[in-house]
Structures are given as structure tokens and as C-alpha cells.
Scaffold this motif. Structure first.
Motif, short mmCIF file in Angstrom:
data_model
loop_
_atom_site.label_atom_id
_atom_site.label_comp_id
_atom_site.label_asym_id
_atom_site.label_seq_id
_atom_site.Cartn_x
_atom_site.Cartn_y
_atom_site.Cartn_z
N LYS A 140 122.36 178.95 37.26
CA LYS A 140 123.41 177.97 36.96
C LYS A 140 123.11 176.61 37.61
O LYS A 140 124.02 175.85 37.96
CB LYS A 140 124.78 178.48 37.40
N LEU A 141 121.82 176.31 37.76
CA LEU A 141 121.42 175.04 38.35
C LEU A 141 121.13 174.02 37.26
O LEU A 141 120.80 174.37 36.13
CB LEU A 141 120.16 175.23 39.20
N SER A 142 121.24 172.74 37.63
CA SER A 142 120.78 171.69 36.72
C SER A 142 119.26 171.77 36.62
O SER A 142 118.59 172.37 37.47
CB SER A 142 121.18 170.32 37.26
N HIS A 143 118.71 171.16 35.58
CA HIS A 143 117.26 171.21 35.40
C HIS A 143 116.53 170.54 36.55
O HIS A 143 115.46 171.00 36.98
CB HIS A 143 116.87 170.59 34.06
N ASN A 144 117.08 169.46 37.09
CA ASN A 144 116.45 168.77 38.22
C ASN A 144 116.42 169.67 39.45
O ASN A 144 115.40 169.75 40.16
CB ASN A 144 117.18 167.46 38.53
N ASP A 145 117.53 170.35 39.74
CA ASP A 145 117.57 171.25 40.89
C ASP A 145 116.65 172.45 40.68
O ASP A 145 115.99 172.91 41.62
CB ASP A 145 119.00 171.73 41.14
N ASN A 189 113.48 173.53 43.01
CA ASN A 189 113.32 174.88 43.55
C ASN A 189 111.96 175.47 43.21
O ASN A 189 111.35 176.17 44.02
CB ASN A 189 114.43 175.78 43.03
N ILE A 190 111.49 175.20 41.98
CA ILE A 190 110.16 175.67 41.59
C ILE A 190 109.10 175.07 42.51
O ILE A 190 108.17 175.76 42.96
CB ILE A 190 109.86 175.31 40.12
N PHE A 245 107.40 185.54 37.18
CA PHE A 245 108.81 185.79 37.41
C PHE A 245 109.35 185.17 38.70
O PHE A 245 110.51 185.34 39.02
CB PHE A 245 109.08 187.30 37.44
N ILE A 246 108.49 184.47 39.44
CA ILE A 246 108.94 183.90 40.70
C ILE A 246 109.92 182.77 40.44
O ILE A 246 109.68 181.88 39.62
CB ILE A 246 107.75 183.36 41.53
N GLY A 289 120.47 176.97 50.99
CA GLY A 289 120.58 176.20 52.22
C GLY A 289 119.30 176.20 53.03
O GLY A 289 119.05 175.30 53.81
N ILE A 290 118.46 177.22 52.82
CA ILE A 290 117.21 177.29 53.59
C ILE A 290 116.03 177.61 52.68
O ILE A 290 114.99 178.05 53.15
CB ILE A 290 117.31 178.36 54.70
N TYR A 291 116.14 177.37 51.40
CA TYR A 291 115.08 177.63 50.42
C TYR A 291 114.32 178.93 50.70
O TYR A 291 113.36 178.96 51.45
CB TYR A 291 114.07 176.47 50.38
N THR A 292 114.75 179.98 50.12
CA THR A 292 114.08 181.26 50.31
C THR A 292 113.56 181.78 48.98
O THR A 292 114.25 181.72 47.97
CB THR A 292 115.04 182.31 50.91
#
Length: 475
Positions: A177-182, A186-187, A393-394, A400-403
Motif C-alpha cells: 500500500k505504498l506510493s510508487h516513489n516509496d 524501498n527497492i 520476490f525480494i 522505521g528501520i528498513y528491514t
């Protein structure tokens, strides 16, 4: 007489209207110089070029030109945006296509000549050789991806207006449910962690240090896991579903993994049918066939992603027989027949740290490990894949801490000589558990506690290896 006159008048009027409509349509078709057969051919050509442009984009990591193939509308813009994200993901994890072969199975083509619109059912498949694929088994296979494609005729040219389907990438986008930018951010963060993982794997190879924990609890003395046969089963059934099991459309991943461990790997089921929760073990009842994933034809651990992890890893000493697993830190230390699980969504609000078990979304079985090439190939259902890079699939989570969350589960196995079918058959220490496949438990155990062994006609013998798959090379 009056009534007959009016009936005749209505009939003549209807025929006149039909004649005008028919002559108008025929004139229109003749003026365009296009027959229905030619429409079918044009539609197939447009769709074939559309898919080829998609696949070719993964050879260069640059989006191809769809302008002559698709309409410029909101639906297709969503697809273009999704493809751009997918290309960024592929470039981040070095998933370039070196070669590909597309398989398109065209179903019904329905054309509305008056509106100049069409819809087409398609089943997509592909054989792909990724740039980093090992030479000994290079081909990655995908099958059974269904599409419903809409088209519209514009200046006598058919163009695609929408492409309705759901692959794993759409599932990830919807789950986060993230925006494409977010999502893109994350990628990128996931890519940094993955690069560090690859670097560490290279160092381990140079120093011959696999950093693998090694332990086998006495609880697993009866568990010999035939890894090669589990992989062979995965090859035979990633595309061809085993009709002895229910197919859970869209969510069949863990059901497939359990099948491979049980039928291919020859790991015995275990559990009690009167305890239908995680304490109930790992089993499937072939005599009870409801059609929902948590109904009484299976234990939660058989078909649930999180529940399988809890059974294998967190409760590994709870059963005398049945599969058990161990967490590894790196996928490059796994063996064929091991399992990887993925989390595609952020944990619910209030979960805190550490992240709880019940957030994972997808299970796959490892079918190839080449440490020198840093290639781990996996097979799955939903989507139906064989020997695809595990990195596909990653995903990444902004918690909050990018996991980056995956479970790398090594299935524990005793040496073959320790596997003792006779002890399994007696059920002396099992308390209503499962025997190995093909063993008969009647008279030695209470069938009110444990399910009887499936396939008691000895279709499958405990020590009979599953047949080797055919070559997976692209012809």
C-alpha cells in the motif's frame, strides 16, 4: 383480418430495419477492407508485439515503446508505471534477461464490430535465461499467468486499452500500500542489503567458510529428507498441479512446498486431527476435500506461510517425526529442497519490535544452489515458476528501520541409515502421528487421533526416489 394486417406490417418493418443495419455494416466492413478473420489476425499480432516489447525491456532495463500498441489512458498508464518499477527492481538485483521465449495461449477472442472493441483471454508462459544463470541449468520457467486484455479499434488499427492480470509484483504493490516513489526507495534500500549479502557470500567461498549452523536434535532421528526427489517433484508439478490435492487459486504456494517435502522428499506427516491449530502438526487429509485453505482437510502448517515456519523452526522439537527446520542467515548456504519465505507488506500498526511471525506472504522451494555464481533458483505456485532467481520476490519494508525480511529455512535431515521405517510404523512414540507415505497404521494407532496414511495402495514407497526431470534447456 385487422390483426393479421398489423402483424404483417410489424414483420415487414423489422425486416426493413435489419436490412438497413446489415447493409450499413457490410458497407462499413467493405469500405475498411477488413474481414473478421483479418481482425483476429491483427489482434493477435498486436498482443504478441505487446508481450515481446515487455520482455525485451528486461534485456536493456529500458521500457520499450508501447505507443503504437496501447491506448494512452489511465488503465494502461498504471501498467506502464508498474513496469517501470519492475524494471528498477530487476536492474537493482541484476535480473537481466539474456534470452527469452514467450508462450502465449490465446483463448476466446470476442469482437464487438459495432463498438469496434474486443476482449481476449490469454495464458502467458515463458522460458528465460537470466544473465547470472549458471551454465549447468540456465533456464527459468514461468507458466499459467492469465490475462484478460481489452482492445479498441482506432483508425482501423487495434490498440490495447487494458491488461487485467495479477502477478506477484502486483501482489507486492497491493500488499505494501505504498506510493510508487516509496516503493522504489524501498527497492533501492533492499538492493544495498542484498549487495552486502552477495559480497559476504563471495568472501565465504574464498575462505571455504559456509557459516552454516549444524545441529540435529534427537527428535529428528526418523527424518531422512530426499532432497533430489523433492526437487524433481517440484519440476513435475510447478506447472502440472497434482489432482490428489486441492488447488488454492492464487494462494497455493505453501500447499505446493508441503507436497514436495512429503511426496518427493518422503518426509512423514505428523499431527492430530482433533487439534486444529499450530499444535496439530503437519498433515493433509485425502479423504476430506473442502475448498478453503484453513478448513479441516489439512493442518494450518500444511498450507499457511507463517504456520509452516512456526511448525518447522519455532516448534521443531515438538514432534518425534515430521519435517523440522533451522533459520540460516544467507540463502547461499541453503541446499536444494530447503525453503525461502518472503514478507511483502508492512506489519500492522502496534506490532512493535521485533516483527512478529505472522506477517509473511509467500513460500518457495529451493531447486538449485550455485554458490560460485551466487544463484539460488526457486520453484513455486502462485505464481507457477521453476528455477527462477530467488531475488525476484525480494521486497523492502519501511517499518522505521528498513528491514529486508525473508526466512531462509534449512530442512533438517538425518543420514539415510538412521531412517527407521519400522519405528514409524509401530507408532509407539507418535501419539496419533503420521507414518511415512505408504505405511499402514491400522491396528497400531487410533484413527480418531491421527489421520491414516494417504495412498495406502503403496503408490509411493518411503525409499523410492522421485524420477529425474527432463532437461530444462531452451531448445
Amino acid at each position: 383480418m385487422n390483426r393479421k394486417f398489423w402483424l404483417l406490417a410489424i414483420l415487414l418493418s423489422t425486416m426493413a430495419i435489419f436490412a438497413v443495419y446489415s447493409s450499413t455494416y457490410i458497407a462499413k466492413a467493405n469500405a475498411a477492407g477488413v474481414t473478421q478473420k483479418e481482425d483476429y489476425q491483427q489482434i493477435k499480432e498486436v498482443i504478441t508485439k505487446y508481450f515481446d516489447t515487455r520482455y525485451k525491456s528486461f534485456q536493456s532495463f529500458n521500457l520499450g515503446d508501447f505507443s503504437g500498441l496501447t491506448k494512452n489512458n489511465p488503465e494502461m498508464q498504471k501498467e506502464i508505471d508498474k513496469m517501470n518499477l519492475q524494471l528498477f527492481h530487476a536492474s537493482t538485483f541484476h535480473l537481466r534477461y539474456q534470452n527469452y521465449h514467450i508462450l502465449l495461449d490465446f483463448g476466446n477472442i470476442i469482437i464487438n464490430q459495432l463498438a469496434e472493441m474486443a476482449s481476449v483471454n490469454i495464458v502467458e508462459g515463458s522460458d528465460v535465461v537470466f544473465e547470472n544463470a549458471p551454465s549447468k541449468q540456465p533456464t527459468s520457467k514461468m507458466r499459467n499467468q492469465t490475462h484478460l486484455i481489452g482492445l479498441q479499434k482506432e483508425n482501423n488499427v487495434w490498440k490495447i486499452t487494458n491488461d487485467n492480470y495479477e502477478d506477484y509484483f502486483w501482489r507486492e504493490l497491493k500488499a505494501t500500500k505504498l506510493s510508487h516513489n516509496d516503493f522504489k526507495k524501498n527497492i533501492a534500500e533492499a538492493g544495498k542489503q542484498w549487495e552486502a549479502q552477495v559480497k559476504n557470500a563471495k568472501l565465504d567461498i574464498q575462505t571455504d567458510n559456509q557459516s552454516v549452523p549444524s545441529s540435529l536434535s534427537s527428535s529428528h532421528i526418523l527424518n531422512y529428507y530426499d532432497r533430489s526427489s523433492a526437487v524433481n517433484y517440484a519440476y513435475d508439478h510447478y506447472n502440472n498441479y497434482n489432482d490428489k490435492f486441492i488447488k488454492f487459486t492464487g494462494v497455493d504456494c505453501t500447499n505446493f512446498v508441503s507436497q514436495a517435502m512429503y511426496i518427493g522428499g518422503q518426509l512423514p506427516m505428523t499431527g492430530r486431527k482433533d487439534i486444529h491449530d499450530i499444535a496439530g502438526g503437519w498433515w493433509y487429509d485425502f479423504n476430506n476435500t473442502p475448498n478453503y485453505i484453513y478448513d479441516d482437510n489439512k493442518s494450518p502448517a500444511w498450507a499457511g506461510v507463517d504456520q509452516l515456519y512456526e511448525f518447522l523452526v519455532l516448534n521443531q522439537n515438538s514432534w518425534i517425526i515430521g519435517p523440522s527446520g533451522q533459520d540460516y542467515a544467507s540463502p547461499y548456504n541453503l541446499k536444494i529442497g530447503d525453503i525461502i519465505q518472503y514478507d511483502w507488506k508492512n506489519p500492522p500498526v502496534g506490532y512493535g519490535t521485533p516483527v512478529p511471525t505472522y506477517v509473511y506472504d509467500h513460500s518457495v522451494i529451493v531447486v538449485l544452489v550455485d554458490r560460485s555464481a551466487q544463484f539460488v533458483g526457486v520453484a513455486s505456485h502462485s505464481p507457477d515458476l521453476y528455477n527462477h532467481p530467488y531475488e525476484e520476490f525480494i521486497n523492502m519494508h519501511d517499518d522505521g528501520i528498513y528491514t529486508q525480511r525473508q526466512h531462509f529455512i534449512h530442512i533438517l535431515s538425518a543420514p539415510p541409515l538412521i531412517f527407521i521405517p519400522a519405528l514409524v510404523k509401530t507408532g509407539a512414540t507418535m501419539q496419533g502421528g503420521y507414518p511415512a507415505p505408504g505405511q499402514n497404521i491400522h491396528g497400531s494407532m487410533s484413527t480418531n487421533l491421527g489421520y491414516p496414511a494417504p495412498m495406502q495402495n503403496n503408490d509411493i514407497q518411503p525409499n523410492l526416489a522421485y524420477p529425474v526431470p527432463a532437461s530444462t534447456d531452451i531448445p
